[in-house]
Structure formats: C-alpha cells, structure tokens
Motif scaffolding. Structure first.
Motif, mmCIF file in Angstrom:
data_model
loop_
_atom_site.group_PDB
_atom_site.id
_atom_site.type_symbol
_atom_site.label_atom_id
_atom_site.label_comp_id
_atom_site.label_asym_id
_atom_site.label_seq_id
_atom_site.Cartn_x
_atom_site.Cartn_y
_atom_site.Cartn_z
ATOM 1 N N VAL A 68 -16.772 20.187 -24.133
ATOM 2 C CA VAL A 68 -15.335 20.445 -24.308
ATOM 3 C C VAL A 68 -14.519 19.423 -23.509
ATOM 4 O O VAL A 68 -15.036 18.792 -22.596
ATOM 5 N N GLY B 175 -13.708 28.033 -35.000
ATOM 6 C CA GLY B 175 -13.049 26.734 -34.913
ATOM 7 C C GLY B 175 -12.171 26.710 -33.677
ATOM 8 O O GLY B 175 -11.699 27.747 -33.229
ATOM 9 N N CYS C 30 -14.125 30.099 -30.119
ATOM 10 C CA CYS C 30 -15.009 28.980 -30.506
ATOM 11 C C CYS C 30 -15.688 29.185 -31.859
ATOM 12 O O CYS C 30 -15.851 28.237 -32.617
ATOM 13 N N ALA D 184 -10.204 21.181 -28.493
ATOM 14 C CA ALA D 184 -10.862 20.936 -27.191
ATOM 15 C C ALA D 184 -12.378 20.841 -27.331
ATOM 16 O O ALA D 184 -13.023 20.085 -26.608
ATOM 17 N N LYS D 185 -12.927 21.604 -28.263
ATOM 18 C CA LYS D 185 -14.385 21.556 -28.438
ATOM 19 C C LYS D 185 -14.772 20.187 -29.001
ATOM 20 O O LYS D 185 -14.228 19.750 -30.012
ATOM 21 N N CYS E 270 -9.710 29.975 -24.706
ATOM 22 C CA CYS E 270 -9.062 30.948 -25.589
ATOM 23 C C CYS E 270 -10.081 31.850 -26.292
ATOM 24 O O CYS E 270 -9.712 32.856 -26.891
ATOM 25 N N CYS F 37 -10.469 22.377 -22.284
ATOM 26 C CA CYS F 37 -10.629 23.719 -22.851
ATOM 27 C C CYS F 37 -9.779 24.699 -22.043
ATOM 28 O O CYS F 37 -9.802 24.678 -20.820
ATOM 29 N N ARG F 38 -9.024 25.559 -22.738
ATOM 30 C CA ARG F 38 -8.216 26.525 -21.995
ATOM 31 C C ARG F 38 -8.799 27.935 -22.077
ATOM 32 O O ARG F 38 -8.151 28.911 -21.715
ATOM 33 N N PRO G 296 -8.800 26.000 -31.931
ATOM 34 C CA PRO G 296 -7.401 25.747 -32.267
ATOM 35 C C PRO G 296 -6.766 24.646 -31.419
ATOM 36 O O PRO G 296 -5.675 24.170 -31.722
HETATM 37 S S1 SF4 Z 1 -11.969 27.534 -28.971
HETATM 38 FE FE1 SF4 Z 1 -11.618 25.581 -27.900
HETATM 39 S S2 SF4 Z 1 -10.107 25.977 -26.269
HETATM 40 FE FE2 SF4 Z 1 -10.895 27.971 -27.014
HETATM 41 S S3 SF4 Z 1 -12.608 28.440 -25.595
HETATM 42 FE FE3 SF4 Z 1 -13.544 27.392 -27.372
HETATM 43 S S4 SF4 Z 1 -13.532 25.211 -26.800
HETATM 44 FE FE4 SF4 Z 1 -12.153 26.237 -25.353
#
Ligand code: SF4
Ligand code: FAD
Length: 507
Positions: free
Chosen positions: A171, A183, A180, A188-189, A177, A174-175, A185
């Motif tokens: 990542v 997808g 994962c 970040a992944k 959220c 990554c916040r 949003p």
């Molecule tokens: S969806 Fe993206 S921002 Fe959210 S926890 Fe997974 S990697 Fe992090």
C-alpha cells in the motif's frame, strides 16, 4: 495503452513478441518485465478496467464489476467451499487484502528436497522478491491504521503468551478504510492495476480489456498465437473476434481457469488440473463488551504464527457488515439484536496449510471450469483447532460470546465451552469453509511426470507456451501467495527474455 470497449469498432488482428492472457499477479508482472526489456507485449483481459474514480464505494458494485460470476465461484465437495476470483485489470490483486508474505524457507526446502526443484533456493529468489517488493511498496503499517479489531486480538493473545505481528501490505498512503476486498477507493493499494499494468503501458504494452482468450493457435507443437472474443460489457455477449499472432504466449488466467483453458486447447499432461490446494479457512467472530468498530482499519491487519508447526495460521479479517452479519447465527429478532451490536463485533481468521489436494476439470465444450476439493480429516482437525485457539484469544481479551463457523455449535459462551467444542466431532457439511488462494494446478516439475511446466515456466508439451500465475506454485504455502506468484513470474519473464534473445541472436 489500455483499450476499453468503446475503443473497439470491429475484429482485431495484431502481432507481437509476447501475448499474455490475464492481467493479475502473474500476467501483469510478466507483461511489465518483458515490455521494459523492449519486447512488444499484448495483454488480454476478460474483465474491465475499474479505478478509484469509477467505484461508488458499495460492495455490491465491487462484486458485480470486479469478481468473476459476482463472487459465486468455488469448489464442489463436502462442504462446498467458496473461492472467489477477480475478473478485471489487475485480476484478483485488485480485490485482495494486500497482505504480503515471502515464500517460507520450509516450503522452498520441501520443493527442493521432495520435488527436486533445486532452482528454488532462497539465494536465487531473493532478487526477485526484492524487485517486486520495491515496485508494489511492501510496507508495515502503524497499529492505529491496522485498527482496534487487531489490537483487541493482540491484547487477548498476549495474555495467553502468544505473539501478534503486524502484516506487511502493498500500500501507499493507506488510510485504513477497510474495503480492500471490493477495490481500493483511495488508489492506495498497490495492486497490479496501479503498479505493474501502468508500468507495462509506459513501456509500450497494449492491454485489451473485455477480450477473452479462447483458442491457442498451435502448429507442430509450437504455439503461434491466440484467438478469442471481444465481449460486450453490457450484453455480456461476443461483439467481435480477435486474433493475436505471437512468438510466445503466456497463460496467466489463475489456478482455476488456466488448467481448464489448457485442457480445452488439447494439452494432455496429467498434472494439468491436479494438485489443487486452496488454504481453506474461515472466520471466528466475537461479541465484545467494548466498541470495536472493526470497519475502521485495514481489514487484514495482523497475524499469529505460533501454531505454524501445526499447519495453522491466524490472520485478521474484518469484512463489510453485509457479509459478516449474514454469516452469524439467529433469525428474526435475535439476529436484529446482534446486528444492533455490530460496533462491538470483532473478527479474526483461521487459515490452514492444507494437505488435501483437489482437482480442476474443464466443463464440456471448453466453457469454464469445475473444481472439486473434498477436505481431508487432517485439515478439518486443523481448522477445528484453529477456531478453538482464536476463541481462546477472544475470551482472554474479554469477549462475551464467540461465534464459530460451525452450524452445530455456532456459539461459545466461555472458555469452558472450548474444551467441549474440541472433543465434539463435526461433519464437514456443518462447517462454513472459505478459501482465497487456489494454487498448484499447472505446477513446476522436474519432468512431465511431476509437473505441467519445466523450471523455466515453459510447457512440457507445447513449445513457446508458458504459464505464469498461481497454478505454477508447486504446493500449498501456508501463507498468502501473491508475493510468491509475482517473484516467480519475474523469474519466468527473465527466462522468456533469454529465450527470445537467443532466438534473435542465433545465426
Ligand atoms: S481499501 Fe485502500 S485505503 Fe482502504 S484499507 Fe484497503 S488499501 Fe487501505
Ligand atoms: C478476497 C481475496 C483476498 C485475497 N487476499 C490476498 C492477500 O491479502 N494476499 C495475498 O497474497 N493473496 C491474496 N489473495 C490471493 C491473490 O490475490 C491471488 O492468489 C493472486 O491474485 C492470483 O494471481 P493470478 O495471476 O494467478 O490470477 P488473478 O490475479 O486472478 O488474475 C487472472 C486474470 O486472468 C483473467 N482471465 C482469466 N481467463 C481469461 C481468459 N480466457 N482471457 C482473458 N483473461 C482471462 C481474469 O479475468 C483475471 O483478471 C486474495 C484473494 C481473494 C479472492
């Protein structure tokens, strides 16, 4: 360039050095590595291209757009085991939990000693892992981003003298959220659609979305290209046809589809479709006395490997309420009472290093696959023990109740219940087992007796035909597989490059 449905206006006919079928962990890596070395590369992907800008944040949309058959794929057996697969640019990496493990040393040693695959030494593979980890930014996240769910498990585990370790993730910014699996949003992944595919594009690769490869063009046991259908994403029907002529074809459709695709194309090696291993497992859910708000934080944040020698790994998993609540016991008002307490729900997963092997066969007329996997008693026992260990951790952390994935004993009320849980025997069809890592169905082998591909990744039967996806992994890993697939695919790309180079320079 990525070609979208609206970019097509008729049949497609192209020529390239390398045609890669599938844009997931295996396919995207091979495509980027070879495009970067200057070869002309075409990637065929049956699914579409979805980005953070086209996602509305709803799990249902993620399931419909990014999963094969809306997430309803699995293996027949006792019980039926759900095995979901991604179908989009980036493949399953787009919807995975971003957990990264290198292949354990014990597994590499097994491949060398039991299967005679001496190329897979730690020293040989090290540079491939390092290269992949840099590109997908494998990193350790702070505990606050991992969320309270795993902090509760940490508290319980430490009270029992166990060790909870943060998982490594691919990542960037990554916040936490927690969505994962539908997808990212935030973008970040660092899945294939945001790392290797854009890099492949940068080096000149063409990515054709909504293009399903169907037929390999083979003459005199040499592959010469691929034909297939351009699918209309609205009607799901074939609009046009394509033909790609290529010097090398790489099949990277994933461990459930690659074997059925090869069989439908007449390949006969007996290992194609056999040796299916899946890391079966399930969720253990706890009702806590405190607020958990498990949706705040990475859905798979930490793991416990104290039981690794028993073939059991415990790994965080917290998913959307629509999936989690549906699996909890009770109906009507009882279920509603539980749903109201959702903020106090914690969850953790059990994953088994399986001894069972299953099989994938092609459906008649080459249309899709059918997987069979009947879990052996030895793996059921591991699963049961894994559930008990997780329940103990939750009670040590202060849980009021623990919900098991076993329909005949769905609720444990205290530590005391765990002993009777362990002494009871359960039928496989009373267990809800899930799996996310199909592997091994076109595995590497020293010879065609033990494998479907040689140690360079090339088919034993058809020249210039390579396989590079989860199906090549010789055995169950006991840890999440994406990094292993990507590292081995980097190695395969290097082998293909050497082969093409030799061909160009042979007088
Ligand atoms: S969806 Fe993206 S921002 Fe959210 S926890 Fe997974 S990697 Fe992090
Ligand atoms: C919910 C979930 C969570 C997971 N979490 C993790 C994790 O945290 N860490 C980890 O290591 N692993 C995880 N995995 C597993 C990991 O993502 C997969 O093992 C990996 O992506 C497999 O790579 P692959 O290249 O074999 O196939 P895929 O990534 O599945 O890619 C195959 C691609 O080929 C395409 N394709 C198939 N047939 C055709 C055809 N005929 N023509 C054109 N295209 C075709 C498919 O549409 C697909 O896009 C998870 C899996 C799931 C389902």
């Amino acid at each position: 360039m990525i070609y979208h449905f609206q970019n097509y206006s008729g049949n497609i006919h192209e020529r390239c050095d390398v045609c890669v079928i599938g844009s997931g962990a295996g396919g995207a890596v091979v495509a980027k590595e070879l495009a970067e070395r200057g070869f002309s590369v075409i990637v065929l992907e049956e699914g579409g291209h979805h980005t953070k800008n086209t996602w509305n944040g709803k799990p249902a949309q993620g399931l419909i757009n990014m999963y094969r058959e809306g997430g309803s794929t699995g293996a027949l057996g006792n019980p039926f085991i759900s095995i979901t697969l991604g179908k989009c640019v980036g493949g399953t990496t787009t919807v995975n939990s971003a957990t990264c493990f290198r292949t354990p040393d014990s597994v590499l040693v097994k491949w060398q000693t039991e299967l005679g695959l001496d190329v897979f030494t730690r020293t040989r593979l090290e540079p491939y892992f390092t290269r992949v980890e840099k590109i997908i930014n494998v990193t350790e996240l702070p505990w606050n981003i991992l969320g309270k769910n795993v902090q509760i498990v940490k508290r319980g585990a430490e009270r029992l003298g166990l060790h909870v370790k943060p998982l490594r993730h691919n990542v960037r910014n990554c916040r936490g959220c927690g969505t994962c699996q539908f997808g990212c949003p935030e973008g970040a992944k660092q899945s294939m659609d945001v790392t290797y595919i854009p890099l492949a594009e940068k080096y000149g690769a063409k990515i054709f979305t909504y293009c399903r490869a169907e037929k390999l063009i083979i003459t005199e046991n040499v592959v010469r290209g691929v034909t297939g259908s351009v699918l209309n994403p609205f009607t799901k029907k074939r609009n046009w046809q394509f033909r790609i002529d290529a010097d090398i074809v790489v099949v990277a459709c994933g461990a459930l589809i690659t074997p059925s695709f090869l069989r439908a194309n007449g390949l006969r090696n007996r290992n194609i479709g056999r040796n299916l291993q899946i890391h079966p497992g399930g969720r253990v859910v706890a009702l806590m006395n405190e607020k958990v708000e498990g949706w705040k934080g990475v859905s798979q944040g930490a793991y416990i490997d104290d039981f690794e020698s028993e073939g059991i790994i415990l790994e965080g998993i917290f998913v959307h309420p629509s999936l989690m609540l549906a699996a909890l016991p009770g109906i009507g008002v009882h279920h509603k009472e539980l749903a109201i307490q959702y903020p106090n729900i914690a969850a953790f997963g059990v994953m088994i290093h399986d001894s069972t092997t299953g099989r994938v066969r092609k459906l008649p007329w080459g249309k899709g696959f059918i997987a069979g996997y009947s879990i052996k008693k030895i793996d059921i026992d591991k699963f049961k023990r894994g559930i008990a260990y997780t329940a103990r951790i939750f009670f040590a952390a202060g849980a009021k109740k623990v919900f098991t994935p076993i329909s005949s004993m769905p609720v444990l009320h205290s530590m005391n219940d765990i002993d009777s849980f362990l002494t009871r025997s359960f039928k496989p069809n009373q267990m809800e087992i899930l799996a996310f890592h199909p592997l091994g169905t076109c595995r590497f082998g020293r010879s065609q007796k033990t494998g479907a591909i040689n140690s360079t990744g090339e088919s034993f039967e058809i020249k210039n035909l390579f396989v590079s996806d989860a199906s090549i992994i010789p055995t169950s890993l006991g840890v999440n597989p994406q990094l292993t697939i990507m590292a081995l695919s980097t190695m395969i790309a290097e082998n293909i490059s050497n082969k093409l180079f030799d061909k160009t320079h042979t007088p």
